[in-house]
Design a protein around this motif. Structure first.
Motif, PDB file in Angstrom:
ATOM      1  N   ILE A 130     -16.624   1.732 -14.214  1.00 53.22           N
ATOM      2  CA  ILE A 130     -16.599   3.877 -14.058  1.00 53.22           C
ATOM      3  C   ILE A 130     -16.393   4.172 -12.788  1.00 53.22           C
ATOM      4  CG2 ILE A 130     -17.781   5.794 -14.984  1.00 53.22           C
ATOM      5  CD1 ILE A 130     -18.425   4.406 -16.841  1.00 53.22           C
ATOM      6  N   PRO A 131     -17.148   3.815 -11.951  1.00 51.38           N
ATOM      7  CA  PRO A 131     -17.601   4.172 -10.762  1.00 51.38           C
ATOM      8  C   PRO A 131     -16.375   3.198 -10.041  1.00 51.38           C
ATOM      9  CG  PRO A 131     -19.956   2.189 -11.220  1.00 51.38           C
ATOM     10  CD  PRO A 131     -18.710   2.742 -12.464  1.00 51.38           C
ATOM     11  N   ALA A 132     -15.960   2.386 -10.230  1.00 52.24           N
ATOM     12  CA  ALA A 132     -14.622   1.779  -9.313  1.00 52.24           C
ATOM     13  C   ALA A 132     -13.507   2.758  -9.407  1.00 52.24           C
ATOM     14  CB  ALA A 132     -14.590  -0.041 -10.101  1.00 52.24           C
ATOM     15  N   VAL A 133     -13.383   3.117 -10.736  1.00 49.31           N
ATOM     16  CA  VAL A 133     -11.995   4.028 -10.832  1.00 49.31           C
ATOM     17  C   VAL A 133     -11.986   5.787 -10.391  1.00 49.31           C
ATOM     18  CG1 VAL A 133     -10.788   4.870 -12.686  1.00 49.31           C
ATOM     19  CG2 VAL A 133     -11.459   3.065 -12.779  1.00 49.31           C
ATOM     20  N   LEU A 134     -13.660   6.213 -10.092  1.00 50.68           N
ATOM     21  CA  LEU A 134     -14.099   7.417  -9.932  1.00 50.68           C
ATOM     22  C   LEU A 134     -14.254   6.868  -8.591  1.00 50.68           C
ATOM     23  CD1 LEU A 134     -16.843   8.862 -11.140  1.00 50.68           C
ATOM     24  CD2 LEU A 134     -14.177   8.913 -11.976  1.00 50.68           C
ATOM     25  N   LEU A 135     -14.125   6.017  -7.716  1.00 48.43           N
ATOM     26  CA  LEU A 135     -13.912   5.614  -6.406  1.00 48.43           C
ATOM     27  C   LEU A 135     -12.449   5.278  -5.648  1.00 48.43           C
ATOM     28  CD1 LEU A 135     -17.075   4.123  -5.766  1.00 48.43           C
ATOM     29  CD2 LEU A 135     -16.844   6.787  -5.320  1.00 48.43           C
ATOM     30  N   GLY A 136     -12.028   4.793  -6.870  1.00 51.43           N
ATOM     31  CA  GLY A 136     -10.191   4.223  -6.306  1.00 51.43           C
ATOM     32  C   GLY A 136     -10.601   3.072  -5.498  1.00 51.43           C
ATOM     33  N   ARG A 137     -11.699   2.347  -5.736  1.00 45.33           N
ATOM     34  CA  ARG A 137     -11.431   0.992  -4.744  1.00 45.33           C
ATOM     35  C   ARG A 137     -10.720   0.210  -4.850  1.00 45.33           C
ATOM     36  NH1 ARG A 137     -17.664   1.666  -5.646  1.00 45.33           N
ATOM     37  NH2 ARG A 137     -17.063  -0.300  -7.032  1.00 45.33           N
ATOM     38  N   GLY A 138      -9.735   0.428  -3.689  1.00 41.84           N
ATOM     39  CA  GLY A 138      -9.020  -1.697  -4.039  1.00 41.84           C
ATOM     40  C   GLY A 138      -7.157  -0.770  -4.738  1.00 41.84           C
ATOM     41  N   ALA A 139      -7.173   0.761  -4.990  1.00 43.63           N
ATOM     42  CA  ALA A 139      -6.045   0.661  -6.388  1.00 43.63           C
ATOM     43  C   ALA A 139      -5.230   1.476  -4.917  1.00 43.63           C
ATOM     44  CB  ALA A 139      -6.469   2.464  -6.888  1.00 43.63           C
ATOM     45  N   TYR A 140      -3.521   0.713  -5.561  1.00 45.88           N
ATOM     46  CA  TYR A 140      -2.708   1.161  -4.917  1.00 45.88           C
ATOM     47  C   TYR A 140      -0.960   1.040  -5.393  1.00 45.88           C
ATOM     48  CZ  TYR A 140      -2.988  -3.241  -2.028  1.00 45.88           C
ATOM     49  OH  TYR A 140      -3.648  -4.549  -1.881  1.00 45.88           O
ATOM     50  N   LYS A 159       0.671  -1.404  -0.234  1.00 50.82           N
ATOM     51  CA  LYS A 159      -0.309   0.052  -0.147  1.00 50.82           C
ATOM     52  C   LYS A 159       0.617   1.147  -0.304  1.00 50.82           C
ATOM     53  CE  LYS A 159      -4.377  -1.896   1.716  1.00 50.82           C
ATOM     54  NZ  LYS A 159      -5.348  -1.841   3.037  1.00 50.82           N
ATOM     55  N   ARG A 160       2.053   1.103   0.334  1.00 54.36           N
ATOM     56  CA  ARG A 160       2.878   2.519   0.856  1.00 54.36           C
ATOM     57  C   ARG A 160       4.119   2.199   0.373  1.00 54.36           C
ATOM     58  NH1 ARG A 160       0.680   6.781   0.411  1.00 54.36           N
ATOM     59  NH2 ARG A 160       2.408   7.967   1.252  1.00 54.36           N
ATOM     60  N   ASP A 161       3.881   1.491  -0.950  1.00 50.63           N
ATOM     61  CA  ASP A 161       5.303   0.920  -1.587  1.00 50.63           C
ATOM     62  C   ASP A 161       6.747   2.728  -1.553  1.00 50.63           C
ATOM     63  OD1 ASP A 161       7.577   0.580  -3.261  1.00 50.63           O
ATOM     64  OD2 ASP A 161       5.887  -1.145  -4.145  1.00 50.63           O
ATOM     65  N   PRO A 162       7.507   2.216  -1.677  1.00 49.17           N
ATOM     66  CA  PRO A 162       8.365   3.401  -1.333  1.00 49.17           C
ATOM     67  C   PRO A 162       8.819   3.737  -2.776  1.00 49.17           C
ATOM     68  CG  PRO A 162       9.313   1.674  -0.825  1.00 49.17           C
ATOM     69  CD  PRO A 162       8.261   1.126  -0.973  1.00 49.17           C
ATOM     70  N   ARG A 163       8.222   2.618  -4.038  1.00 51.32           N
ATOM     71  CA  ARG A 163       9.038   2.817  -4.958  1.00 51.32           C
ATOM     72  C   ARG A 163       8.056   3.336  -5.672  1.00 51.32           C
ATOM     73  NH1 ARG A 163       9.149  -2.577  -7.570  1.00 51.32           N
ATOM     74  NH2 ARG A 163       7.076  -2.715  -6.639  1.00 51.32           N
ATOM     75  N   VAL A 164       7.312   4.270  -5.544  1.00 55.35           N
ATOM     76  CA  VAL A 164       5.678   5.117  -6.313  1.00 55.35           C
ATOM     77  C   VAL A 164       6.079   6.388  -6.102  1.00 55.35           C
ATOM     78  CG1 VAL A 164       3.374   5.349  -6.608  1.00 55.35           C
ATOM     79  CG2 VAL A 164       4.518   3.686  -5.682  1.00 55.35           C
ATOM     80  N   THR A 165       6.265   7.139  -7.253  1.00 53.15           N
ATOM     81  CA  THR A 165       6.682   8.831  -6.851  1.00 53.15           C
ATOM     82  C   THR A 165       5.324   9.071  -6.882  1.00 53.15           C
ATOM     83  OG1 THR A 165       5.648   8.727  -9.220  1.00 53.15           O
ATOM     84  CG2 THR A 165       8.577   8.200  -9.235  1.00 53.15           C
TER      85      THR A 165
END
Length: 247
Positions: free
Chosen positions: A237-247, A135-141
């Protein structure tokens, strides 16, 4: 001197009954074979029709999406370039249908040394199975966190769809190193063209464990149809807008 047995001109009741049973069973077998051939023919026609309709849907929607999201992709490319050195587009070998390898395109959301740093982070893997998630991958900008949350990083895969390497809907393409660890059941994910979105994407994404992930992919493959693809695209569309489970 040998004698030739006479050819019987009539049969006893038992022999006659056996001949009738044999003739009836042979007729039934012929009908069963005809039904089987007819069923197989329908399945082949349905599969070919579904494949062609799916391809038409992919090309049409992907082309429209590229035009509509072109400004977003341009702004994203500029922000990536301004934040950290390295290429804007990250391409990586992924496994497609039936084990075919292809280059999958994404906007770069990590620092350029991300692959080299992966080994030292393996102990902090928060996913089960052969995949790696943090979830908090330090490699991500910083830009990467935003575009991942909104799935903007996957927009270049629309070009993969136009090339035919991917579909709009299907199981997410896996890394060769992940596929090498698959069980026999998990290899069933490779029986469909990989997609940008899928049943797993609209059902929790990274919040799902890998077993459930595979179950949803296999369910999609068993039930896939044009209407199923359209339903999943609309749910994306709603899944992307709400950002559920995205990291």
């Amino acid at each position: 001197m040998s004698t030739t047995k006479p050819i019987p001109t009539s049969y006893d009741a038992k022999s006659q009954r056996m001949l009738e049973i044999f003739a009836k069973r042979r007729f039934q077998r012929n009908r069963a074979n005809q039904r089987l051939r007819f069923t197989l023919s329908l399945w082949v026609i349905r599969t070919k029709l579904l494949t062609r309709l799916k391809r038409v849907l992919d090309i049409t929607v992907a082309s429209i999406a590229i035009v509509l999201t072109a400004p977003i992709m341009l702004i994203t490319a500029i922000l990536i370039k301004l934040e950290s050195p390295g290429p804007v587009i990250f391409k990586q070998v992924r496994v497609g249908k039936d084990g075919e390898h292809f280059y999958c395109y994404k906007f770069r959301s990590m620092y350029v040394d991300a692959e080299q740093r992966l080994r030292e982070l393996q102990a902090q893997n928060e996913a089960d199975g052969p995949v790696f998630k943090m979830k908090r991958d330090p490699r991500v900008t910083q830009v990467g966190r935003v575009i991942r949350k909104l799935s903007i990083d996957e927009l270049p895969q629309l070009f993969n769809v136009l090339k035919g390497d991917m579909s709009l809907v299907g199981p997410r393409p896996a890394l060769p190193s992940e596929v090498a660890k698959y069980t026999y059941e998990q290899l069933g994910r490779l029986h469909a063209i990989p997609g940008i979105t899928g049943l797993q994407q609209v059902s929790g994404r990274s919040d799902l464990d890998f077993k459930r992930w595979v179950e949803l992919d296999l369910q999609y493959i068993a039930e896939q149809s044009i209407w199923k693809d359209i339903e999943i695209l609309l749910r994306t569309i709603p899944a992307v807008l709400l950002g559920r489970g995205a990291y």
